[in-house]
Scaffold this active site. Structure first.
Site, PDB file in Angstrom:
ATOM      1  N   ASP A 216       0.818  -1.212   0.000  1.00 27.92           N
ATOM      2  CA  ASP A 216       0.000   0.000   0.000  1.00 27.92           C
ATOM      3  C   ASP A 216       0.855   1.267   0.000  1.00 27.92           C
ATOM      4  O   ASP A 216       2.025   1.244   0.371  1.00 27.92           O
ATOM      5  CB  ASP A 216      -0.880   0.038   1.267  1.00 27.92           C
ATOM      6  CG  ASP A 216      -2.055  -0.934   1.182  1.00 27.92           C
ATOM      7  OD1 ASP A 216      -2.115  -1.731   0.233  1.00 27.92           O
ATOM      8  OD2 ASP A 216      -2.911  -0.886   2.092  1.00 27.92           O
TER       9      ASP A 216
ATOM     10  N   HIS B 101       4.198  -1.893   3.105  1.00 25.45           N
ATOM     11  CA  HIS B 101       4.146  -0.599   2.412  1.00 25.45           C
ATOM     12  C   HIS B 101       5.433  -0.419   1.608  1.00 25.45           C
ATOM     13  O   HIS B 101       6.518  -0.449   2.190  1.00 25.45           O
ATOM     14  CB  HIS B 101       3.960   0.530   3.432  1.00 25.45           C
ATOM     15  CG  HIS B 101       2.648   0.439   4.166  1.00 25.45           C
ATOM     16  ND1 HIS B 101       2.465  -0.394   5.254  1.00 25.45           N
ATOM     17  CD2 HIS B 101       1.450   1.031   3.927  1.00 25.45           C
ATOM     18  CE1 HIS B 101       1.211  -0.285   5.663  1.00 25.45           C
ATOM     19  NE2 HIS B 101       0.569   0.567   4.884  1.00 25.45           N
TER      20      HIS B 101
HETATM   21 ZN   LIG Z   1      -2.604   3.017   3.334  1.00 25.28          ZN
END
Ligand SMILES: [Zn+2]
Length: 349
Positions: A108, A262
């Site tokens: 993400d 991430h």
């Molecule tokens: Zn996020």
């Protein structure tokens, strides 16, 4: 899956019936097709000049009813319910004697020109296809950074990974005015489409939170809601070893899952390399199917396995109770991983 149905599915992917992304991408479809064909033990289809392989009609005499659904994406959550999406993220139910544990990777908050290429290299080295959920505003505009970010975005797609929408500015959708919610979803979708030529049909809301109204708007757009089941707070840690330890413990505890990392953090790339190496060394062996081992798959295969063997629980709470009881029975002197117990995820709708 039989060789025949695997080939047919591979060909349907190659033909472009790929709905994980808006319009199909020939290279991506071919990558998927190749992976499926490889899995069935057949020769890979050659890909001349970067074009999709020719689509062959089924051999004469094949019963059409034996062919798989022409849409390869498993639509398991058309209501776009977060409650259901959290449960789906937990993966397939493990039947007794089934040691295979599926793991799939999602990233993400990118793309990020500095860090995303490092993740691409690690994934390529381990031959893993993942899904990336992007923030639209990184891809907008003519500034040097935006141009570079779009270039990275195209590299992600060219490498055969899936792409999803993670809103335009990473806003918490449940506290925004409704007009802003729609802008967060649609403007980001357009920015991604402008960057890679395809409208993303996967969506992950920031913080995993949606309300009923927004769920309905996403339903109208026909997107697939993808959440996750394993995370280690990597946005707040600079310690790749600690992130890796937490992810590994949780995967052991939960028996696989959808991992969230991430691709904007160096420590997360370090943790990814460590985890993929560990998973390589603890691979599931089809010759000994009852022995616990891991198989890293793409998101489509993960959800297909879930569809074939759904969790026999109504929600994650029930699943968690059953899981922790099983863990205590198997490991009477070992506590469950704290990161799992501490994780709370709102089921807003
Ligand atoms: Zn996020």
């Amino acid at each position: 899956m039989s060789r025949l149905s695997t080939l047919a599915l591979a060909l349907s992917l190659a033909a472009g019936s790929w709905v994980g992304l808006g319009k199909p991408d020939a290279a991506q479809a071919h990558t998927m097709a190749k992976a499926l064909v490889a899995r069935a033990g057949m020769a890979a289809i050659p890909l001349p000049g970067g074009l999709a392989p020719p689509v062959e009609p089924p051999a004469p005499g094949v019963d059409p009813s034996l062919l798989p659904d022409p849409t390869p994406w498993p639509r398991l959550n058309p209501a776009v319910s977060t409650r259901r999406a959290w449960l789906l993220a937990e993966g397939p139910h493990h039947a007794a004697g089934d040691g295979r544990r599926l793991v799939t990777f999602t990233f993400d908050d990118g793309p990020f020109p500095e860090t995303t290429p490092v993740f691409l290299k690690v994934l390529a080295r381990h031959e893993v296809k993942a899904a990336f959920f992007w923030i639209g505003h990184y891809l907008e505009g003519e500034a040097d950074r935006a141009v570079k970010t779009r270039e990275i975005a195209r590299q992600v797609v060219a490498a055969g990974h899936l792409v999803g929408n993670h809103t335009h500015d990473h806003m918490r959708l449940t506290i925004l005015p409704r007009a802003d919610v729609l802008e967060q979803i649609d403007r980001s979708g357009l920015a991604i489409e402008n960057a890679i030529g395809k409208r993303p049909m996967l969506f992950r809301p920031p913080f995993g939170q949606l309300d009923a109204w927004t769920s309905e708007r996403l339903q109208e757009r026909g997107v697939e809601l993808v959440l996750w089941s394993v995370e280690a707070g990597d946005m707040k840690s600079d310690d790749g070893q600690q992130i890796f330890d937490s992810l590994r413990e949780q995967l052991e505890y939960a028996g696989g899952g959808i991992v969230l990392l991430h691709d904007v953090r160096w420590a997360s790339a370090d943790a990814l390399e460590k985890l993929l190496s560990w998973l390589d060394h603890h691979r599931w062996d089809p010759a000994r199917p009852d022995v616990t081992g891991y198989q890293v798959t793409d998101l489509v295969q993960y959800l297909r396995a879930t569809a074939a063997s759904p969790q026999p629980f109504d929600d994650r709470g029930e699943l968690e109770q059953a899981r922790s009881a099983a863990w205590r029975k198997q490991h009477p002197s070992r506590a469950a991983p704290p990161a799992v117990l501490a994780t709370t995820r709102a089921e807003v709708d």
